[in-house]
Every structure is written in structure tokens, then in C-alpha cells.
Design a protein around this motif. Sequence first.
Motif, PDB file in Angstrom:
ATOM      1  N   ASP A 233       4.694 -28.882   5.351  1.00 56.15           N
ATOM      2  CA  ASP A 233       5.244 -28.891   6.704  1.00 56.15           C
ATOM      3  C   ASP A 233       6.342 -30.626   6.903  1.00 56.15           C
ATOM      4  N   GLU A 234       7.081 -30.346   7.787  1.00 59.62           N
ATOM      5  CA  GLU A 234       8.578 -31.400   8.161  1.00 59.62           C
ATOM      6  C   GLU A 234       8.037 -32.317   7.756  1.00 59.62           C
ATOM      7  N   GLU A 235       6.480 -33.275   9.247  1.00 57.83           N
ATOM      8  CA  GLU A 235       6.244 -34.209   9.477  1.00 57.83           C
ATOM      9  C   GLU A 235       5.923 -35.024   7.820  1.00 57.83           C
ATOM     10  N   ASN A 236       4.966 -33.871   6.747  1.00 54.41           N
ATOM     11  CA  ASN A 236       4.956 -34.478   5.559  1.00 54.41           C
ATOM     12  C   ASN A 236       6.144 -34.927   4.477  1.00 54.41           C
ATOM     13  N   LYS A 254      17.609 -32.029   5.403  1.00 57.50           N
ATOM     14  CA  LYS A 254      18.725 -30.790   5.684  1.00 57.50           C
ATOM     15  C   LYS A 254      18.152 -29.028   4.919  1.00 57.50           C
ATOM     16  N   LEU A 255      18.406 -29.346   3.849  1.00 62.78           N
ATOM     17  CA  LEU A 255      18.137 -28.384   2.902  1.00 62.78           C
ATOM     18  C   LEU A 255      16.755 -28.120   2.979  1.00 62.78           C
ATOM     19  N   LEU A 256      15.886 -28.826   2.922  1.00 66.84           N
ATOM     20  CA  LEU A 256      14.204 -28.201   3.802  1.00 66.84           C
ATOM     21  C   LEU A 256      13.797 -28.213   5.018  1.00 66.84           C
ATOM     22  N   ASN A 257      14.816 -28.300   5.739  1.00 68.57           N
ATOM     23  CA  ASN A 257      14.453 -27.380   7.303  1.00 68.57           C
ATOM     24  C   ASN A 257      15.392 -26.631   7.235  1.00 68.57           C
ATOM     25  N   GLU A 258      16.121 -26.028   6.664  1.00 63.17           N
ATOM     26  CA  GLU A 258      16.993 -24.735   6.976  1.00 63.17           C
ATOM     27  C   GLU A 258      16.582 -23.765   6.171  1.00 63.17           C
ATOM     28  N   THR A 259      15.473 -24.093   4.728  1.00 61.55           N
ATOM     29  CA  THR A 259      14.735 -23.884   4.359  1.00 61.55           C
ATOM     30  C   THR A 259      13.863 -22.611   4.882  1.00 61.55           C
TER      31      THR A 259
END
Length: 360
Positions: A233-236, A254-259
Motif C-alpha cells: 500500500d501507499e503508506e508502506n 508516481k509510477l507506483l501510484n499510477e500502477t
Amino acid sequence: MLASWNSLQRNKKKLLFAGVFIGGGYFLSRYAQRKLQEIQDQEATEYITQARRQYHFESNQRTCNMTVLSMLPSLKEAIIIRLDAESLTSLLKKRPANKVEIWEDLKIISFARSVVAVYCTCMLVVLLRVQLNIIGGYLYLDNSVNKTGMVQFAPPDVQQQYLSSIQHLLGEGLNGLMTVVKRAVQDVLGGMSLKQHLSLQELDQHLEGIRQRVEEGFGTPSDKPLSWYLMPDEENTVEAQGCSLTGHDDINLKLLNETRDILESPDFTMVLRICLSRGFSRFLDNMAEFFHLPEGCLETSESFTQGRLPLAKIIPIVNGQIHSICSEIPSHFVQDLLLIDQVKKFAANVYETFSSPQER
């Protein structure tokens, strides 16, 4: 001579108009030809660009397929180590006093590891389609649009850092999924006698019961969506990056959030469920031959209920299925997943989105 001059004077306006008309027509024709050439050049450029983009996309899909196959041995090894049925089988060969207890453990482990193998292989296929088409789209922009190279959408070190997030599926995600699957298998098969005979249809019904618990949860706060097993998740993710973020860390986040946005979308959920349905269908096809049924017979309900085996004989068959599910050599199981039309269309949509020039 005088008559000619008078005639010229009388028709001067007509001649002037004719000259203007002819001259204007000539220049208009040249202008039209030039505009037509510009349109043809533009169409040719667009065609070449589209052809180059299509070639890059198709090349990217081949890379996806090869990457899936290359990662299956690591996935299989990780599952076998964590769900160790071989040590239980070795214990049974020594005829221990607690043989029945070991058989019960083997029942849960065998079903759990094959079910986990189906889930993880399907997840790997779809997740890599998402990640490599996001990267592929950005690489196309870097090579075709952003030719100055001043600001890259996906620098090489960011690509490596971003794609390494697949390790979550092989680590924490795999551990979490195994825990849930083992609990589901225990719920469905835990009280079933080893002597009970099952048809292929009954086996299918039990697998559906396991899937329902895994995918819909047990009605507890600890229930997690399937996307949780694919990516932290985003927090980790932020914690893992540390307190101070560099420019490339920002790009990776940014790439991880888009994914993550894609993984949580209804379209991704639908495609993953289609993969899972195809995967479990192929799993049953593989089992059919041991029930003395030919492959593909599952379409007829009569043959689907014919042939019954005691659970004790089904267990070793189920236990061995991981070797065909997670095979690095293209098997029917993996090929079925890679050739699903919905997966191809979904991959094309992801690539189209991230290879289109726009403010990002």
C-alpha cells in the motif's frame, strides 16, 4: 493595324480579367498541390508513427511473455519452500504412528499450494502486463517524443527500482495469500474424510468454495482485496523510500501510484477474475485425465460427474499440479493465460494511455 488596336482597347477589361483568372488559377492550383502534399506528408508521418508505435507495443508484449516465463521458477520455488509437502510425504514413507494426522496436514498443504500457484501465476501475468506497459509507454515517449532527453519519463534506474516492486508478490504478498488460502482450504476440506469419493464436479464445487472465501473474505476486518497481494500500500511504499526523497524517488512513487490506481480499478478486477476462471478451468482439465476423462470433457455435465476417486488418491495428484502450473516451459496452463483476449485488450489500453503525449 488600327482595327486590331481598337479591338484590343474594346476588350481590354475582358483580357485583363482573363489574365487574372488564368494567373489566379495557376497560383491556386500550385497552392492546392502544396496543401495536398502537406496533407499526404502528414498522413505518411502519422502512419509511420503509428506503425512504429504498434511495433514497439508488440515487442513489449513479447517481453511481457518472456518475463512471466522467466519468473515462474522463482515463484514455484517460493511456494514449494513455504508449503512443503515433500517433507510430509517423506514422513509418511516411514510409516509413523501419527500417519492420519500427517495425511490431514498433507491434504491442506497440497490443495493450498496448487490453489496459491493458480492465483499467483494469474496475478503475475496481469501485474507484469500493467507494469511493463506503463514502462513501455513512457519509454516510447522518451524515444519518440521527448527527443531532447532533458527530462526522462522513465530513466533506467527508475525502471529497475519500479519493476523490483514485483518482489512484493513473491514475498509479503505471497505470505499473506498463503495464509488466507490455507484457512479457506481448512474451512472447505478440513472435515472431509480421506476415504470420501469425489467426482470432478464435486472437486470443482469445493474449489469454488475456496475461491469464494479467498476473493470475498471471511467477513472480518483483516480481509484484504486481491490487489493487496500484488503491491504494497501507499503508506508502506513511502516508508520504504525513506524520509528524504530524490527526484528519481519521486518518479518511482508516481509510477507506483499510477500502477496502484490501475490495480484498484474495476477493469483490472474484471481481467484478473477472467484469468482466475481460465486458470482454475485449466487446473480441472489437468485433473480430468486422472479421473479417466479426456481433456475438454468438462463441457458435458454427464461426463463431468462420471469417475470418482477417494480424497486420499486425489491429494498427490493435486500436489503435483504446481509443476505444470508454474512451468518455465510454455505449458497449456500458461499459454491459456497469455492468450486471453481481455488481457491483450487491457494491455493495449494501458500502453495507449501511457504512450500518448500529454502533460504528466
